[in-house]
Write a protein that holds these residues in place. Structure first.
Motif, PDB file in Angstrom:
ATOM      1  N   ARG A 252       0.833  -1.211   0.000  1.00 10.58           N
ATOM      2  CA  ARG A 252       0.000   0.000   0.000  1.00 10.58           C
ATOM      3  C   ARG A 252       0.866   1.260   0.000  1.00 10.58           C
ATOM      4  NH1 ARG A 252      -3.794  -2.082   4.916  1.00 10.58           N
ATOM      5  NH2 ARG A 252      -4.412  -4.025   3.916  1.00 10.58           N
ATOM      6  N   ARG A 253       2.159   1.075  -0.216  1.00 14.63           N
ATOM      7  CA  ARG A 253       3.144   2.163  -0.353  1.00 14.63           C
ATOM      8  C   ARG A 253       3.408   2.947   0.923  1.00 14.63           C
ATOM      9  NH1 ARG A 253       1.918   3.759  -6.553  1.00 14.63           N
ATOM     10  NH2 ARG A 253       2.477   1.704  -7.277  1.00 14.63           N
ATOM     11  N   ALA A 254       3.323   2.286   2.064  1.00 11.80           N
ATOM     12  CA  ALA A 254       3.719   2.923   3.319  1.00 11.80           C
ATOM     13  C   ALA A 254       5.227   3.131   3.287  1.00 11.80           C
ATOM     14  CB  ALA A 254       3.333   2.036   4.502  1.00 11.80           C
ATOM     15  N   THR A 255       5.694   4.180   3.958  1.00  6.54           N
ATOM     16  CA  THR A 255       7.115   4.521   3.998  1.00  6.54           C
ATOM     17  C   THR A 255       7.738   3.956   5.263  1.00  6.54           C
ATOM     18  OG1 THR A 255       6.637   6.552   2.795  1.00  6.54           O
ATOM     19  CG2 THR A 255       8.764   6.427   3.928  1.00  6.54           C
ATOM     20  N   PHE A 256       8.488   2.874   5.113  1.00  6.06           N
ATOM     21  CA  PHE A 256       9.127   2.231   6.263  1.00  6.06           C
ATOM     22  C   PHE A 256      10.522   2.792   6.504  1.00  6.06           C
ATOM     23  CE2 PHE A 256       5.751  -0.773   5.562  1.00  6.06           C
ATOM     24  CZ  PHE A 256       5.429  -1.167   6.842  1.00  6.06           C
ATOM     25  N   VAL A 257      10.901   2.862   7.768  1.00  3.57           N
ATOM     26  CA  VAL A 257      12.221   3.325   8.185  1.00  3.57           C
ATOM     27  C   VAL A 257      13.194   2.152   8.219  1.00  3.57           C
ATOM     28  CG1 VAL A 257      13.482   4.359  10.129  1.00  3.57           C
ATOM     29  CG2 VAL A 257      11.209   5.197   9.514  1.00  3.57           C
ATOM     30  N   ASP A 258      12.687   0.964   8.530  1.00  2.59           N
ATOM     31  CA  ASP A 258      13.529  -0.222   8.657  1.00  2.59           C
ATOM     32  C   ASP A 258      12.703  -1.455   8.285  1.00  2.59           C
ATOM     33  OD1 ASP A 258      11.849  -0.423  10.860  1.00  2.59           O
ATOM     34  OD2 ASP A 258      13.424  -0.257  12.351  1.00  2.59           O
ATOM     35  N   GLU A 259      13.205  -2.614   8.612  1.00  2.00           N
ATOM     36  CA  GLU A 259      12.501  -3.872   8.379  1.00  2.00           C
ATOM     37  C   GLU A 259      12.161  -4.492   9.735  1.00  2.00           C
ATOM     38  OE1 GLU A 259      15.008  -6.279   5.897  1.00  2.00           O
ATOM     39  OE2 GLU A 259      14.732  -4.954   4.177  1.00  2.00           O
ATOM     40  N   PRO A 260      11.217  -5.444   9.772  1.00  2.83           N
ATOM     41  CA  PRO A 260      10.906  -6.085  11.054  1.00  2.83           C
ATOM     42  C   PRO A 260      12.162  -6.661  11.700  1.00  2.83           C
ATOM     43  CG  PRO A 260       9.281  -6.700   9.411  1.00  2.83           C
ATOM     44  CD  PRO A 260      10.381  -5.957   8.682  1.00  2.83           C
ATOM     45  N   HIS A 261      12.301  -6.382  12.998  1.00  2.00           N
ATOM     46  CA  HIS A 261      13.494  -6.847  13.702  1.00  2.00           C
ATOM     47  C   HIS A 261      13.176  -7.149  15.166  1.00  2.00           C
ATOM     48  CE1 HIS A 261      13.334  -2.462  14.153  1.00  2.00           C
ATOM     49  NE2 HIS A 261      13.954  -2.639  15.303  1.00  2.00           N
ATOM     50  N   LEU A 262      13.991  -8.008  15.730  1.00  2.00           N
ATOM     51  CA  LEU A 262      13.849  -8.420  17.124  1.00  2.00           C
ATOM     52  C   LEU A 262      14.298  -7.288  18.043  1.00  2.00           C
ATOM     53  CD1 LEU A 262      13.355 -10.710  19.236  1.00  2.00           C
ATOM     54  CD2 LEU A 262      15.760 -11.324  18.920  1.00  2.00           C
ATOM     55  N   ILE A 263      13.455  -6.951  19.011  1.00  2.10           N
ATOM     56  CA  ILE A 263      13.771  -5.936  20.009  1.00  2.10           C
ATOM     57  C   ILE A 263      14.274  -6.597  21.290  1.00  2.10           C
ATOM     58  CG2 ILE A 263      12.799  -4.123  21.491  1.00  2.10           C
ATOM     59  CD1 ILE A 263      13.033  -3.262  18.572  1.00  2.10           C
ATOM     60  N   ALA A 264      13.545  -7.612  21.746  1.00  2.00           N
ATOM     61  CA  ALA A 264      13.918  -8.266  23.005  1.00  2.00           C
ATOM     62  C   ALA A 264      13.388  -9.695  23.027  1.00  2.00           C
ATOM     63  CB  ALA A 264      13.333  -7.501  24.195  1.00  2.00           C
ATOM     64  N   ARG A 265      14.170 -10.556  23.649  1.00  5.65           N
ATOM     65  CA  ARG A 265      13.734 -11.937  23.872  1.00  5.65           C
ATOM     66  C   ARG A 265      13.476 -12.094  25.360  1.00  5.65           C
ATOM     67  NH1 ARG A 265      16.575 -17.499  21.781  1.00  5.65           N
ATOM     68  NH2 ARG A 265      14.723 -18.758  22.136  1.00  5.65           N
ATOM     69  N   LEU A 266      12.228 -12.380  25.687  1.00 12.18           N
ATOM     70  CA  LEU A 266      11.792 -12.502  27.067  1.00 12.18           C
ATOM     71  C   LEU A 266      11.553 -13.973  27.372  1.00 12.18           C
ATOM     72  CD1 LEU A 266       9.503  -9.458  26.591  1.00 12.18           C
ATOM     73  CD2 LEU A 266      11.557  -9.500  28.001  1.00 12.18           C
ATOM     74  N   PRO A 267      11.304 -14.335  28.620  1.00 16.89           N
ATOM     75  CA  PRO A 267      11.169 -15.751  28.957  1.00 16.89           C
ATOM     76  C   PRO A 267      10.095 -16.510  28.171  1.00 16.89           C
ATOM     77  CG  PRO A 267      11.437 -14.463  30.943  1.00 16.89           C
ATOM     78  CD  PRO A 267      11.289 -13.484  29.810  1.00 16.89           C
ATOM     79  N   ASP A 268       8.997 -15.831  27.803  1.00 18.73           N
ATOM     80  CA  ASP A 268       7.918 -16.541  27.124  1.00 18.73           C
ATOM     81  C   ASP A 268       7.612 -16.040  25.708  1.00 18.73           C
ATOM     82  OD1 ASP A 268       6.959 -14.121  27.994  1.00 18.73           O
ATOM     83  OD2 ASP A 268       4.979 -14.885  28.509  1.00 18.73           O
ATOM     84  N   HIS A 269       8.283 -14.960  25.266  1.00 17.06           N
ATOM     85  CA  HIS A 269       8.019 -14.435  23.927  1.00 17.06           C
ATOM     86  C   HIS A 269       9.155 -13.534  23.459  1.00 17.06           C
ATOM     87  CE1 HIS A 269       6.607 -11.040  26.369  1.00 17.06           C
ATOM     88  NE2 HIS A 269       6.824 -10.290  25.302  1.00 17.06           N
ATOM     89  N   GLU A 270       9.127 -13.254  22.164  1.00 16.71           N
ATOM     90  CA  GLU A 270      10.030 -12.267  21.574  1.00 16.71           C
ATOM     91  C   GLU A 270       9.208 -11.055  21.166  1.00 16.71           C
ATOM     92  OE1 GLU A 270      13.418 -15.067  19.484  1.00 16.71           O
ATOM     93  OE2 GLU A 270      11.743 -14.363  18.255  1.00 16.71           O
ATOM     94  N   LEU A 271       9.785  -9.867  21.338  1.00 11.50           N
ATOM     95  CA  LEU A 271       9.148  -8.628  20.925  1.00 11.50           C
ATOM     96  C   LEU A 271       9.797  -8.164  19.625  1.00 11.50           C
ATOM     97  CD1 LEU A 271       7.258  -6.227  21.382  1.00 11.50           C
ATOM     98  CD2 LEU A 271       9.065  -5.203  22.788  1.00 11.50           C
ATOM     99  N   TRP A 272       8.986  -8.060  18.577  1.00 14.39           N
ATOM    100  CA  TRP A 272       9.449  -7.646  17.252  1.00 14.39           C
ATOM    101  C   TRP A 272       8.775  -6.333  16.880  1.00 14.39           C
ATOM    102  CZ3 TRP A 272      12.540 -10.295  13.553  1.00 14.39           C
ATOM    103  CH2 TRP A 272      13.084 -11.506  14.019  1.00 14.39           C
ATOM    104  N   MET A 273       9.513  -5.468  16.138  1.00 10.69           N
ATOM    105  CA  MET A 273       8.955  -4.187  15.693  1.00 10.69           C
ATOM    106  C   MET A 273       9.471  -3.825  14.316  1.00 10.69           C
ATOM    107  SD  MET A 273       9.076  -1.688  18.980  1.00 10.69           S
ATOM    108  CE  MET A 273       8.449  -2.235  20.554  1.00 10.69           C
ATOM    109  N   VAL A 274       8.742  -2.905  13.695  1.00 13.75           N
ATOM    110  CA  VAL A 274       9.174  -2.240  12.470  1.00 13.75           C
ATOM    111  C   VAL A 274       8.628  -0.814  12.544  1.00 13.75           C
ATOM    112  CG1 VAL A 274       7.189  -2.986  11.072  1.00 13.75           C
ATOM    113  CG2 VAL A 274       9.345  -2.388   9.954  1.00 13.75           C
TER     114      VAL A 274
END
Length: 135
Positions: free
Chosen positions: A87-109
């Protein structure tokens, strides 16, 4: 009179925009928020989960106020990234791992709206039992 225990939830966020129609197209059609209604003078309201988003057109000569970073939770970050890129959104980066916690990983873009406000898409990916033992 009762005791104030603090706010219950965020009810509404205001985002200042230079062009209301352009911003409405982005938030409704690109990002996919649910359109609620428009109201004078230069306001548009959308919904994201339980939070209402108010787009407020700045008046002539009114200084711009940054909205800060708004983090939108998504179920599938890769699918959201792919859909918004198409849809032509302007991204600054690509999806990436922020933090790995005991029960999940936090990903952002991160991406920008038409007024150059920084936004983020975030997803919490559960770890398999094998993954959580290797922390």
């Amino acid at each position: 009179m009762g005791v104030f225990a603090g706010p219950l939830a965020v009810g509404q966020l205001a985002i200042p925009v230079a062009n209301l129609e352009r911003a409405l197209v982005f938030y409704r059609d690109v990002l996919g928020l649910q359109f609620l209604f428009q109201a004078p003078p230069g306001l548009a309201f959308l919904k994201c989960g339980e939070v209402r988003i108010m787009l407020a057109q700045k008046q002539q000569g009114e200084p711009g106020t940054p909205a800060g970073v708004i983090y939108y939770r998504v179920a599938d970050l890769d699918a959201a990234y792919s859909a918004l890129r198409s849809r032509r959104a302007t991204f600054v980066d690509e999806p990436h791992l922020i933090a790995r916690l005991p029960d999940h990983e936090l990903w952002m873009v991160f991406l920008r709206d038409p007024d150059d406000h920084l936004l983020a898409l975030m997803a919490e990916r559960p770890l398999s039992p094998a993954d959580s033992t290797s922390l």
